[in-house]
Motif scaffolding. Structure first.
Motif, PDB file in Angstrom:
ATOM      1  N   CYS A 128       0.811  -1.303  -0.218  1.00 53.96           N
ATOM      2  CA  CYS A 128       0.035   0.086   0.001  1.00 53.96           C
ATOM      3  C   CYS A 128       0.871   1.274  -0.104  1.00 53.96           C
ATOM      4  O   CYS A 128       2.194   1.072   0.045  1.00 53.96           O
ATOM      5  CB  CYS A 128      -1.089   0.032   1.156  1.00 53.96           C
ATOM      6  SG  CYS A 128       0.054  -0.030   2.711  1.00 53.96           S
ATOM      7  N   LEU A 157      -9.610   1.206   3.731  1.00 52.84           N
ATOM      8  CA  LEU A 157      -9.709   1.453   2.108  1.00 52.84           C
ATOM      9  C   LEU A 157     -11.168   0.899   1.582  1.00 52.84           C
ATOM     10  O   LEU A 157     -11.535  -0.227   1.842  1.00 52.84           O
ATOM     11  CB  LEU A 157      -8.546   0.270   1.296  1.00 52.84           C
ATOM     12  CG  LEU A 157      -8.666   0.557  -0.013  1.00 52.84           C
ATOM     13  CD1 LEU A 157      -8.106   1.944  -0.576  1.00 52.84           C
ATOM     14  CD2 LEU A 157      -7.751  -0.603  -0.662  1.00 52.84           C
ATOM     15  N   SER A 199     -13.873   0.008  -1.147  1.00 54.16           N
ATOM     16  CA  SER A 199     -13.904  -0.472  -2.656  1.00 54.16           C
ATOM     17  C   SER A 199     -15.381  -0.225  -3.006  1.00 54.16           C
ATOM     18  O   SER A 199     -16.228  -0.829  -2.300  1.00 54.16           O
ATOM     19  CB  SER A 199     -13.398  -1.908  -2.540  1.00 54.16           C
ATOM     20  OG  SER A 199     -11.836  -1.806  -2.518  1.00 54.16           O
ATOM     21  N   GLN A 256     -11.579   2.882  -5.753  1.00 52.34           N
ATOM     22  CA  GLN A 256     -10.985   2.590  -4.371  1.00 52.34           C
ATOM     23  C   GLN A 256     -10.574   4.277  -3.758  1.00 52.34           C
ATOM     24  O   GLN A 256     -10.428   5.024  -4.355  1.00 52.34           O
ATOM     25  CB  GLN A 256      -9.770   2.116  -4.602  1.00 52.34           C
ATOM     26  CG  GLN A 256      -9.836   0.665  -4.969  1.00 52.34           C
ATOM     27  CD  GLN A 256      -8.658  -0.487  -4.567  1.00 52.34           C
ATOM     28  OE1 GLN A 256      -7.591   0.206  -5.011  1.00 52.34           O
ATOM     29  NE2 GLN A 256      -8.808  -1.496  -4.320  1.00 52.34           N
ATOM     30  N   SER A 257     -10.979   4.185  -2.521  1.00 53.49           N
ATOM     31  CA  SER A 257     -10.951   5.371  -1.656  1.00 53.49           C
ATOM     32  C   SER A 257     -10.034   5.174  -0.403  1.00 53.49           C
ATOM     33  O   SER A 257     -10.552   4.419   0.506  1.00 53.49           O
ATOM     34  CB  SER A 257     -12.063   6.065  -1.466  1.00 53.49           C
ATOM     35  OG  SER A 257     -12.970   6.204  -2.779  1.00 53.49           O
ATOM     36  N   ARG A 312      -8.659   8.985  -4.068  1.00 52.07           N
ATOM     37  CA  ARG A 312      -9.580   8.044  -4.509  1.00 52.07           C
ATOM     38  C   ARG A 312      -9.254   7.712  -6.051  1.00 52.07           C
ATOM     39  O   ARG A 312      -8.324   8.413  -6.732  1.00 52.07           O
ATOM     40  CB  ARG A 312     -10.912   8.740  -4.781  1.00 52.07           C
ATOM     41  CG  ARG A 312     -11.014   9.906  -5.539  1.00 52.07           C
ATOM     42  CD  ARG A 312     -12.456  10.257  -5.580  1.00 52.07           C
ATOM     43  NE  ARG A 312     -13.040  10.607  -4.682  1.00 52.07           N
ATOM     44  CZ  ARG A 312     -13.094  12.021  -3.904  1.00 52.07           C
ATOM     45  NH1 ARG A 312     -12.265  12.871  -4.460  1.00 52.07           N
ATOM     46  NH2 ARG A 312     -13.632  12.101  -2.808  1.00 52.07           N
TER      47      ARG A 312
END
Length: 328
Positions: free
Chosen positions: A210, A292, A294, A307-308, A322
């Motif tokens: 990540c 996270l 989705s 994704q944010s 995002r």
């Protein structure tokens, strides 16, 4: 009036037919472009509405994350079955689903550096954890050391390569030259540009890495770390020191209400015997701060996947980045 010759009448007819054919092509092209324009306009409107629904989903998720974190300030657990569980979000048209996972349970690429005096400096601890993770995932240790050094060089502020590392000169010599970022990773996909990271190696790593917004060692929450994420627990120790079977077994035995205390976590004989460093002991957490989200929003023929990254503290919870892409 002089009568026309047959050849002249034929030429005139051919000219008329040619003009009609040209006009037909122009009309067909105009209609086709008009149809394309309408489709593009429709797709643009659908995409804009799908994004609005995604924003709404982010707001709902942020509020629920605030509630989750506020429920117990001392620890974040799996209570409520929230981790990775798909939730249906009601929207006026189409459908939307969302799921949330603990975004701190990963290898933070930005832990490869530390911030000192406004500069990013390569972190030996971050590199060793990346090496340990790669070895645990079946990547050769020599290859892992080269990739870890190059990955640290990608994020550090200077242009002097580390041993086994690569800076700008190494990337300038490629068939398609580019430069190292010399700054924090904005997204884990950036790792694909790093020297030594082949598509096969990235495929092994992509579910484990990540890019958290801070250059800190991965804040693993042992209350939410799943048994199948055992390589992340093993990466806290030198390569091969913690057996993956042991790591899975230990995580599977976690109390359903969470550990409640880090002393309780580290006191287990199988963990204490590994003699974790004070740095690693400070890295492990009982709470979560990064989440996270989705999302998949279906709107007509459009399916938008997003994704944010949501940071819970300090409140209110907020989106820090995002990404969107059309799902095929």
């Amino acid at each position: 009036m002089k009568p026309q010759k047959p050849s002249e009448r034929g030429a005139a007819l051919l000219s008329v037919l040619l003009m009609v054919a040209v006009l037909a092509v122009i009309a067909a092209t105009t209609l086709d472009r008009l149809s394309l324009s309408n489709r593009l306009s429709g797709n643009g409107n659908a995409l804009a509405q799908a994004r609005m629904f995604t924003y709404a989903t982010e707001a709902i998720a942020s509020a629920r994350i605030e509630d989750l974190v506020a429920r117990d300030a001392a620890q974040t657990t799996l209570a409520g079955d929230w981790l990775g569980k798909p939730q249906t979000i009601p929207i006026p048209i189409g459908s939307a689903t969302a799921s949330v996972r603990d975004a701190g349970n990963c290898f933070n690429l930005n832990s490869l550096v530390t911030e000192t005096g406004g500069q990013y400096v390569a972190s030996a601890a971050g590199q060793e954890q990346m090496i340990s993770l790669m070895v645990g995932l079946g990547i050769n240790e020599n290859t892992a050391r080269i990739i870890a050094a190059a990955s640290a060089d990608w994020a550090d502020s200077n242009v002097m390569p580390l041993p086994n590392g690569v800076e700008d000169d190494g990337y300038r010599s490629l068939a398609t030259p580019y430069l190292a970022a010399n700054g924090l990773y904005a997204h884990p996909s950036e790792l694909r540009a790093v020297n030594g990271v082949t598509p096969a190696i990235y495929a092994k790593l992509q579910d484990w890495i990540c890019a958290l917004p801070d250059p800190v060692l991965s804040p693993l929450n042992v209350n939410t770390l799943l048994p199948e994420q055992a390589p992340l627990l093993a990466m806290l120790f030198p390569p091969g020191k913690m057996n993956l079977t042991l790591a899975r077994s230990y995580l599977a035995k976690r109390p359903s209400s969470g550990y409640g205390s880090l002393i309780r976590f580290w006191a287990a004989p199988e963990i204490a015997a590994l003699q974790p460093s004070s740095l690693v002991q400070g890295q492990v957490k009982l709470t979560s701060n990064y989440f996270l989200l989705s999302t998949i929003v279906s709107f007509g023929e459009l399916k938008l996947a997003g994704q944010s990254m949501i940071v819970a503290s300090p409140a209110p919870a907020r989106v820090v980045w995002r990404s969107w892409g059309e799902e095929e």
